[in-house]
Design an enzyme around this catalytic site. Structure first.
Site, PDB file in Angstrom:
ATOM      1  N   LYS A 195       0.858  -1.181   0.000  1.00  0.00           N
ATOM      2  CA  LYS A 195       0.000   0.000   0.000  1.00  0.00           C
ATOM      3  C   LYS A 195       0.894   1.231   0.000  1.00  0.00           C
ATOM      4  CE  LYS A 195      -3.582   2.378   2.572  1.00  0.00           C
ATOM      5  NZ  LYS A 195      -4.546   2.295   3.672  1.00  0.00           N
ATOM      6  N   LYS A 248      -2.119  -1.595  -3.988  1.00  0.00           N
ATOM      7  CA  LYS A 248      -2.999  -0.439  -3.926  1.00  0.00           C
ATOM      8  C   LYS A 248      -2.187   0.844  -3.983  1.00  0.00           C
ATOM      9  CE  LYS A 248      -5.990   1.670  -0.585  1.00  0.00           C
ATOM     10  NZ  LYS A 248      -6.424   1.679   0.777  1.00  0.00           N
TER      11      LYS A 248
HETATM   12  C1  PBG Z   1      -7.090   3.418   5.295  1.00  0.00           C
HETATM   13  C2  PBG Z   1      -7.539   3.198   3.925  1.00  0.00           C
HETATM   14  C3  PBG Z   1      -7.451   4.128   2.905  1.00  0.00           C
HETATM   15  C4  PBG Z   1      -8.013   3.549   1.782  1.00  0.00           C
HETATM   16  C5  PBG Z   1      -8.443   2.280   2.119  1.00  0.00           C
HETATM   17  N1  PBG Z   1      -8.115   2.054   3.458  1.00  0.00           N
HETATM   18  C6  PBG Z   1      -6.980   5.521   2.918  1.00  0.00           C
HETATM   19  C7  PBG Z   1      -5.698   5.895   3.474  1.00  0.00           C
HETATM   20  O1  PBG Z   1      -4.789   5.093   3.637  1.00  0.00           O
HETATM   21  O2  PBG Z   1      -5.604   7.075   3.772  1.00  0.00           O
HETATM   22  C8  PBG Z   1      -8.127   4.233   0.461  1.00  0.00           C
HETATM   23  C9  PBG Z   1      -9.064   3.674  -0.504  1.00  0.00           C
HETATM   24  C10 PBG Z   1      -9.421   4.572  -1.622  1.00  0.00           C
HETATM   25  O3  PBG Z   1      -8.806   5.627  -1.856  1.00  0.00           O
HETATM   26  O4  PBG Z   1     -10.377   4.213  -2.325  1.00  0.00           O
HETATM   27  N2  PBG Z   1      -7.272   2.527   6.186  1.00  0.00           N
END
Ligand code: PBG
Length: 328
Positions: A195, A248
């Protein structure tokens, strides 16, 4: 044997020939729909930066899930907006928490729908970071304990899969151990293994009300520049007991997805995130691109790069087209 004997256009001549030799297809079975659940009743509050996406109260969430399931969607990913936030995000592991309630209702009303519960604290902490703070930084090891509690609570409430997105080191092992100790050995872990600290999450933070109140997430999420490190992250999660891996965001990181595909045999998911969705919708609204074609081409590209599953806010739109026999 080169041209003129070889002519690749021969197999592109008609739609039927192209269909015969098509290498990649997006199926409804591949799609996971992310949803936001909020307090109240009868609530379906549109998210301005994500046209077509709402925050739903439990009753409306159940309706939405039932409709999506009837359209062929097999799985949803749930994010919660709690009634109250605090320094540790304790509402996240309350057995009466917002996602826990939603899971129980869904198990009752749409039992065949696969429910995936996000495991993280940014929606639950009053500072918007993904864990416990110590000296203004997210403290890794104390956060692990809380993640394990949240995962157990969500699995008990009926989550079919738990999906940690916090990016703490050691979380998959901590969650696996806690689930097994709680008699939840059957609950799989979908690790947000790779991520990135991405600007593409902007609209999500509006939808989930989870923007950090200071600083950013670069101290725990990955540097967008790093591809080799992505393989290390994924290898650790595999060792710790992840059942599925995720990359992601999706489109800007297809190279990373393809590298993971070559290296690992686990099912691989890609998250087509909120900013990717918002760009598609905004350009289509202006008439600058063809929404359906760009959407399907994007999902196809994510599959071609190696994803088995795609988490996307477009899931229902795409399912509608696939059901109608979409073919390019
Ligand atoms: C945080 C989380 C995020 C997303 C999914 N889980 C945002 C972040 O890390 O700030 C983002 C998903 C998206 O942008 O569609 N737990």
């Amino acid at each position: 044997m080169p041209f003129p004997e070889v002519r690749l256009r021969r197999l592109r001549r008609t739609p039927a020939l192209r269909a015969l030799v098509r290498e990649t297809r997006v199926a409804i079975d591949d799609l996971v729909l992310p949803l936001f659940v909020c307090p109240g009743e009868g609530v379906a509050r549109p998210v301005p930066s994500m046209p077509g996406v709402c925050q739903h109260s439990v009753d409306r969430l159940v309706e939405t899930c039932a409709a999506a399931h009837a359209e062929g969607i097999r799985a949803v990913l749930l994010f919660g907006l709690p009634e109250a936030k605090d320094a540790t995000g304790s509402a996240a592991w309350s057995d009466d928490g917002i996602v826990q309630r939603a899971l129980r209702a869904l198990k009752q009303e749409v039992p065949d729908l696969v429910t995936i519960a996000d495991v993280c604290f940014c929606e639950y902490t009053d500072h918007g970071h993904c864990g416990v703070l110590e000296n203004g930084r997210v403290a890794n090891d104390p956060t692990l304990e809380n993640l394990a509690r949240q995962a157990v609570s969500l699995a008990r409430a009926g989550a079919d899969i738990v999906a940690p997105s916090d990016m703490m080191d050691g979380r998959v092992a901590a969650i696996r151990r806690a689930l097994d100790a709680a008699g939840l050995a059957e609950t799989p872990i979908l690790a947000y293994a790779v991520k990135f600290a991405s600007a593409f999450y902007g609209p999500f933070r509006e939808a989930a009300e989870s923007a950090p109140s200071f600083g950013d997430r670069r101290g725990y999420q990955m540097d967008p520049a790093n591809g080799r490190e992505a393989l290390r992250e994924a290898a650790l999660d595999v060792e710790e007991g992840a059942d599925l891996l995720m990359v992601k965001p999706a489109l800007p990181y297809l190279d990373v997805l393809a590298r993971l595909r070559r290296r690992f045999d686990l099912p691989l998911a890609a998250y087509h995130v909120s900013g990717e969705y918002a760009m598609l919708k905004a350009a289509a609204e202006r008439g600058w691109i063809d929404h359906d074609r760009v959407m399907m081409e994007s999902l196809l590209a994510i599959k071609r790069a190696g994803a088995d599953l795609i988490l996307t806010y477009c899931a229902r739109d795409a399912a509608r087209l696939i059901r109608a026999g979409w073919s390019e």
